[in-house]
Design an enzyme around this catalytic site. Structure first.
Site, mmCIF file in Angstrom:
data_model
loop_
_atom_site.group_PDB
_atom_site.id
_atom_site.type_symbol
_atom_site.label_atom_id
_atom_site.label_comp_id
_atom_site.label_asym_id
_atom_site.label_seq_id
_atom_site.Cartn_x
_atom_site.Cartn_y
_atom_site.Cartn_z
ATOM 1 N N HIS A 97 0.916 -1.376 -0.047
ATOM 2 C CA HIS A 97 0.085 -0.178 0.095
ATOM 3 C C HIS A 97 0.881 1.508 -0.156
ATOM 4 O O HIS A 97 0.547 2.267 -0.605
ATOM 5 C CB HIS A 97 -1.076 0.098 1.253
ATOM 6 C CG HIS A 97 -1.737 -1.074 1.346
ATOM 7 N ND1 HIS A 97 -1.805 -2.071 2.264
ATOM 8 C CD2 HIS A 97 -3.151 -1.502 0.596
ATOM 9 C CE1 HIS A 97 -2.674 -3.132 2.115
ATOM 10 N NE2 HIS A 97 -3.605 -2.631 1.252
ATOM 11 N N GLN B 82 -17.685 -6.965 -2.306
ATOM 12 C CA GLN B 82 -16.466 -7.780 -2.955
ATOM 13 C C GLN B 82 -16.334 -8.959 -2.107
ATOM 14 O O GLN B 82 -15.443 -9.736 -2.495
ATOM 15 C CB GLN B 82 -15.185 -7.022 -3.379
ATOM 16 C CG GLN B 82 -14.522 -6.542 -2.070
ATOM 17 C CD GLN B 82 -13.504 -5.532 -2.505
ATOM 18 O OE1 GLN B 82 -13.525 -4.500 -2.925
ATOM 19 N NE2 GLN B 82 -11.974 -6.066 -2.725
ATOM 20 N N ASP C 158 -2.370 -7.754 -7.439
ATOM 21 C CA ASP C 158 -3.821 -8.242 -7.988
ATOM 22 C C ASP C 158 -3.770 -7.981 -9.515
ATOM 23 O O ASP C 158 -4.366 -6.827 -9.840
ATOM 24 C CB ASP C 158 -4.728 -7.427 -7.287
ATOM 25 C CG ASP C 158 -4.664 -7.355 -5.636
ATOM 26 O OD1 ASP C 158 -5.505 -8.333 -5.062
ATOM 27 O OD2 ASP C 158 -3.781 -6.974 -5.048
ATOM 28 N N VAL D 258 5.124 -6.090 -4.340
ATOM 29 C CA VAL D 258 6.372 -5.744 -3.279
ATOM 30 C C VAL D 258 6.000 -6.870 -2.448
ATOM 31 O O VAL D 258 4.987 -7.466 -2.223
ATOM 32 C CB VAL D 258 5.956 -4.489 -2.365
ATOM 33 C CG1 VAL D 258 6.894 -4.547 -1.284
ATOM 34 C CG2 VAL D 258 5.904 -3.311 -3.113
#
Ligand SMILES: Nc1ncnc2c1ncn2[C@@H]1O[C@H](COP(=O)(O)OP(=O)(O)OP(=O)(O)O)[C@@H](O)[C@H]1O
Ligand SMILES: [Mg+2]
Length: 304
Positions: free
Chosen positions: A37, A61, A150, A176
């Protein structure tokens, strides 16, 4: 940094910035921030004038048997991390703010959402595209930043932005990893010691597959089998899928060519984890993009 909870306040802050000629950069998240993030926040900080981060654990989701109630949260830690990365606006709406009674509209990207994670998480990507479309409409970013961990989400969001003529550049950022190769994920917190150790087989299998490609293997079925055999030996790990597809269309390929995505998902202990490598062939030479390690660990892919 200011923390805002209403759509109207975020719109006002972004409108004011644009009116002053400032470009808005946007990072949508579900919080429990890690280096992945933070790398997106840094990219936005480096490129854009007003950096907006949303923190919203989006219920639509999550499937009915998924981990919505248990999803990790740390508002204090997240606020401190966003502040430290130079974020200007942290948007933390309630579920009622995002989904008021009476809402009836869903954004659906056809085809790309049915494969890979879409097959085992029906409806997941409709939740993602709907909330991201709403957030784009609220924030009005020039650029929006998404992680390549993702990879399917990135392809789906790109498709949505193109198809709906959304005036936003969708920026894909490096995956990462922990120093032992594990892809950072908020859900890694579900892993106990043994499962955490076992989880390294996922990135390990992708490193092996990448090395096979670098040595000349181009057959998708063979690369897939190598991954299945590697992960198959690990205790505590159950593969959900391994797929070798075009990174943009997510259509399966028989041969690894340029921008081929090798993606997998697996259940490890109590977590469902995903990982991937994209292989492209600039000037005919296979170049695996496995992302970046949080610190040097010596796990490098030998080049051809
Ligand atoms: N390891 C990572 N490297 C780069 N970007 C990442 C990484 N993990 C997550 N991101 C990106 O952060 C953004 C927000 O993702 P999200 O808040 O769902 O975190 P997450 O770690 O993927 O959590 P979870 O695995 O529980 O879904 C997405 O664009 C996602 O791709
Ligand atoms: Mg995620």
């Amino acid at each position: 940094m200011i923390t805002l909870t209403t759509i109207a306040d975020v719109r006002a802050a972004c409108d004011a910035a644009r009116a002053a000629g400032r470009r808005v950069g946007f990072v949508p998240t579900m919080g429990f921030f890690h280096e992945g993030h933070r790398s997106l926040m840094r990219a936005a900080r480096a490129n854009d004038d007003l950096v907006v981060v949303s923190l919203f654990v989006n219920p639509t989701q999550f499937g009915p048997n998924e981990d919505l109630a248990a999803y990790p949260r740390d508002l204090e830690g997240d606020t401190a991390a966003a502040q430290a990365e130079g974020v200007d606006v942290l948007f933390m709406p309630t579920v009622a703010e995002m989904y008021p009674a009476g809402a009836r509209t869903t954004v659906h990207v056809d085809g790309l959402t049915e494969r890979l994670c879409g097959a085992s998480r029906p409806g997941h990507f409709d939740g993602v595209t709907t909330v991201v479309a709403k957030l784009f409409s609220i924030v009005g970013p020039s650029r929006a930043y998404f992680g390549r961990k993702d990879a399917q989400q990135l392809a789906v969001i790109r498709r949505m932005a193109t198809d709906l003529d959304l005036p936003v550049a969708v920026v894909g950022c490096p995956l990462v990893r922990e120093t032992d190769g594990l892809a950072l994920s908020s859900r890694n917190v579900y892993l106990d010691g043994e499962a955490r150790q076992a989880a390294t087989i996922l990135s390990g299998s992708l490193y092996l597959a990448s090395e096979a490609v670098v040595r000349g293997q181009r057959d998708a079925a063979a690369v897939r089998q190598l991954i299945v055999d590697t992960v198959g030996n690990a205790p505590q790990v159950r593969l959900d899928y391994v797929e070798i597809v075009d990174a943009a269309t997510l259509e399966p390929v028989d041969e690894l060519t340029t921008d081929t995505l090798v993606a997998l998902a697996a259940f490890v202990g109590k977590a469902r984890l995903i990982d991937n490598v994209t292989i492209s062939f600039p000037a005919g030479v296979p170049t695996p993009d496995l992302g970046v390690l949080t610190a040097s660990s010596g796990m490098q892919i030998e080049s051809a």
